[in-house]
Structures are given as structure tokens and as C-alpha cells.
Design a protein around this motif. Structure first.
Motif, PDB file in Angstrom:
ATOM      1  N   GLU A  47       0.853  -1.188   0.000  1.00 37.98           N
ATOM      2  CA  GLU A  47       0.000   0.000   0.000  1.00 37.98           C
ATOM      3  C   GLU A  47       0.885   1.234   0.000  1.00 37.98           C
ATOM      4  N   GLN A  48       0.620   2.141  -0.937  1.00 38.74           N
ATOM      5  CA  GLN A  48       1.456   3.321  -1.098  1.00 38.74           C
ATOM      6  C   GLN A  48       0.637   4.606  -1.050  1.00 38.74           C
ATOM      7  N   ILE A  49       1.285   5.671  -0.584  1.00 40.73           N
ATOM      8  CA  ILE A  49       0.752   7.024  -0.643  1.00 40.73           C
ATOM      9  C   ILE A  49       1.905   7.931  -1.063  1.00 40.73           C
ATOM     10  N   THR A  50       1.597   9.173  -1.371  1.00 43.23           N
ATOM     11  CA  THR A  50       2.645  10.157  -1.656  1.00 43.23           C
ATOM     12  C   THR A  50       2.576  11.250  -0.591  1.00 43.23           C
ATOM     13  N   LEU A  51       3.527  12.131  -0.607  1.00 43.85           N
ATOM     14  CA  LEU A  51       3.507  13.248   0.344  1.00 43.85           C
ATOM     15  C   LEU A  51       2.329  14.178   0.098  1.00 43.85           C
ATOM     16  N   GLU A  52       1.724  14.076  -1.064  1.00 42.94           N
ATOM     17  CA  GLU A  52       0.577  14.927  -1.403  1.00 42.94           C
ATOM     18  C   GLU A  52      -0.757  14.291  -1.027  1.00 42.94           C
ATOM     19  N   GLN A  60      -8.079   6.461   5.827  1.00 42.22           N
ATOM     20  CA  GLN A  60      -9.080   5.602   5.198  1.00 42.22           C
ATOM     21  C   GLN A  60      -8.415   4.419   4.485  1.00 42.22           C
ATOM     22  N   GLN A  61      -7.317   4.666   3.811  1.00 39.71           N
ATOM     23  CA  GLN A  61      -6.621   3.611   3.076  1.00 39.71           C
ATOM     24  C   GLN A  61      -6.062   2.546   4.014  1.00 39.71           C
ATOM     25  N   ILE A  62      -5.472   2.975   5.120  1.00 39.84           N
ATOM     26  CA  ILE A  62      -4.883   2.016   6.054  1.00 39.84           C
ATOM     27  C   ILE A  62      -5.975   1.144   6.687  1.00 39.84           C
ATOM     28  N   VAL A  63      -7.138   1.734   6.958  1.00 37.59           N
ATOM     29  CA  VAL A  63      -8.262   0.983   7.534  1.00 37.59           C
ATOM     30  C   VAL A  63      -8.862   0.047   6.487  1.00 37.59           C
ATOM     31  N   HIS A  64      -9.129   0.568   5.306  1.00 40.61           N
ATOM     32  CA  HIS A  64      -9.751  -0.226   4.246  1.00 40.61           C
ATOM     33  C   HIS A  64      -8.880  -1.409   3.823  1.00 40.61           C
ATOM     34  N   HIS A  68      -0.922  -2.224   8.491  1.00 42.24           N
ATOM     35  CA  HIS A  68      -0.391  -1.425   9.593  1.00 42.24           C
ATOM     36  C   HIS A  68       0.554  -0.335   9.127  1.00 42.24           C
ATOM     37  N   ARG A  69       0.811  -0.281   7.822  1.00 36.70           N
ATOM     38  CA  ARG A  69       1.717   0.747   7.319  1.00 36.70           C
ATOM     39  C   ARG A  69       1.410   1.080   5.869  1.00 36.70           C
ATOM     40  N   LEU A  70       1.681   2.327   5.518  1.00 34.98           N
ATOM     41  CA  LEU A  70       1.598   2.801   4.143  1.00 34.98           C
ATOM     42  C   LEU A  70       2.978   3.319   3.765  1.00 34.98           C
ATOM     43  N   GLN A 113     -23.659   7.146  21.128  1.00 29.86           N
ATOM     44  CA  GLN A 113     -24.265   6.033  20.406  1.00 29.86           C
ATOM     45  C   GLN A 113     -24.731   6.475  19.033  1.00 29.86           C
ATOM     46  N   LYS A 114     -25.288   7.686  18.930  1.00 28.41           N
ATOM     47  CA  LYS A 114     -25.748   8.211  17.644  1.00 28.41           C
ATOM     48  C   LYS A 114     -24.576   8.354  16.692  1.00 28.41           C
ATOM     49  N   ILE A 115     -23.462   8.854  17.184  1.00 25.63           N
ATOM     50  CA  ILE A 115     -22.273   9.036  16.354  1.00 25.63           C
ATOM     51  C   ILE A 115     -21.749   7.681  15.884  1.00 25.63           C
ATOM     52  N   LEU A 116     -21.715   6.705  16.792  1.00 26.53           N
ATOM     53  CA  LEU A 116     -21.197   5.390  16.449  1.00 26.53           C
ATOM     54  C   LEU A 116     -22.083   4.652  15.444  1.00 26.53           C
ATOM     55  N   SER A 117     -23.384   4.949  15.439  1.00 24.96           N
ATOM     56  CA  SER A 117     -24.282   4.267  14.526  1.00 24.96           C
ATOM     57  C   SER A 117     -24.578   5.086  13.291  1.00 24.96           C
ATOM     58  N   ASP A 118     -23.974   6.236  13.150  1.00 23.48           N
ATOM     59  CA  ASP A 118     -24.225   7.127  12.014  1.00 23.48           C
ATOM     60  C   ASP A 118     -23.778   6.477  10.707  1.00 23.48           C
ATOM     61  N   ASP A 119     -24.688   6.374   9.739  1.00 19.04           N
ATOM     62  CA  ASP A 119     -24.355   5.785   8.450  1.00 19.04           C
ATOM     63  C   ASP A 119     -23.428   6.680   7.621  1.00 19.04           C
ATOM     64  N   ASN A 120     -23.276   7.910   8.022  1.00 22.76           N
ATOM     65  CA  ASN A 120     -22.419   8.840   7.280  1.00 22.76           C
ATOM     66  C   ASN A 120     -21.021   8.946   7.871  1.00 22.76           C
ATOM     67  N   ALA A 121     -20.640   7.999   8.703  1.00 23.46           N
ATOM     68  CA  ALA A 121     -19.330   8.032   9.323  1.00 23.46           C
ATOM     69  C   ALA A 121     -18.244   7.943   8.257  1.00 23.46           C
ATOM     70  N   ILE A 122     -17.089   8.503   8.560  1.00 25.36           N
ATOM     71  CA  ILE A 122     -15.966   8.529   7.618  1.00 25.36           C
ATOM     72  C   ILE A 122     -15.517   7.122   7.283  1.00 25.36           C
ATOM     73  N   PHE A 123     -15.434   6.243   8.296  1.00 25.94           N
ATOM     74  CA  PHE A 123     -14.886   4.916   8.058  1.00 25.94           C
ATOM     75  C   PHE A 123     -15.980   3.921   7.847  1.00 25.94           C
TER      76      PHE A 123
END
Length: 123
Positions: A47-52, A60-64, A68-70, A113-123
Motif C-alpha cells: 500500500e502506497q501514498i505520496t507526500l501529497e 481511510q486507506q490504512i483501515v480499508h 499497519h503501514r503505508l 451512540q448516535k455518532i457510532l451508529s451514524d451511516d455517514n461516518a468517515i470509516f
């Protein structure tokens, strides 16, 4: 490699199959070890990223990807040239400095609880 180009990645999860019965496999080259213990051709695409890359996208990439590293690499002709690494430990350390003692979630369990169940969460 000797040119600083990214060829693969080796992590603790790669040695899960090593037991007392096959301990001698640890003397194999990394290439042969990965071919033996990883499905497919033995070399996962790192998995790679750039400085940009935006930091939020890196998280998001590391979770998806479930890694453990990019690897931080260059762009264009230097896209496999390693310039650094961003690890999950680096990310957790950065967030550990936040003082969450006054965060609204601490005093409002129903909002948490509302935040944790929010369908619009980032992850």
C-alpha cells in the motif's frame, strides 16, 4: 532494493504459518519465504501514498486495506522510490495527544451512540 525502490512488504502476519516443524524456513530469502507463505505469487502489492496524499485519505486507506503501514513514495517516474513510511502506530500516537476529557461525547452517552451508529461516518 539497492536503488531504494519498493518491491514488497514483510510483516508479522507473514510469519504466522511458521512453527517448530518448519522453523528452517526462516533461512529462506524474503522472496522465497513470501512465495511459500503468501497466497498467489507471494508478493502482495504494498500500500502506497505520496507526500501529497491527504492525511484523511491515508487513514481511510490504512483501515480499508487492513494494513499497519503505508509506504510513502514519490510520484511519476519515482512512484516506487520510498521516501518514508506512515504506520498505524504513528497515527495513533498523533491522536493520543488530544485531550478528550472535555469532549461532548464524554458527558452524553446517547449522543455517542448516535455518532457510532451514524451511516455517514468517515470509516
Amino acid at each position: 532494493d539497492s536503488k531504494g525502490e519498493l518491491k514488497g512488504t514483510l510483516s508479522g502476519s507473514d510469519i504466522r504459518g511458521v512453527t517448530a516443524d518448519n522453523l528452517n524456513d526462516l533461512v529462506l530469502s524474503v522472496r522465497h519465504f513470501l512465495r511459500k507463505y503468501q497466497p498467489g505469487n507471494g508478493m502482495r502489492v504494498p500500500e502506497q501514498i505520496t507526500l501529497e496524499t491527504p492525511f484523511s485519505k491515508a487513514i481511510q486507506q490504512i483501515v480499508h486495506a487492513g494494513v499497519h503501514r503505508l509506504w510513502v513514495t514519490g510520484e511519476n517516474n519515482d512512484k516506487n522510490k520510498v521516501t518514508g513510511v506512515l504506520s498505524l502506530t504513528d497515527i495513533l500516537y498523533k491522536f493520543s495527544a488530544f485531550d478528550l476529557s472535555h469532549h461532548p461525547e464524554k458527558s452524553a452517552p446517547e449522543e455517542k451512540q448516535k455518532i457510532l451508529s451514524d451511516d455517514n461516518a468517515i470509516f
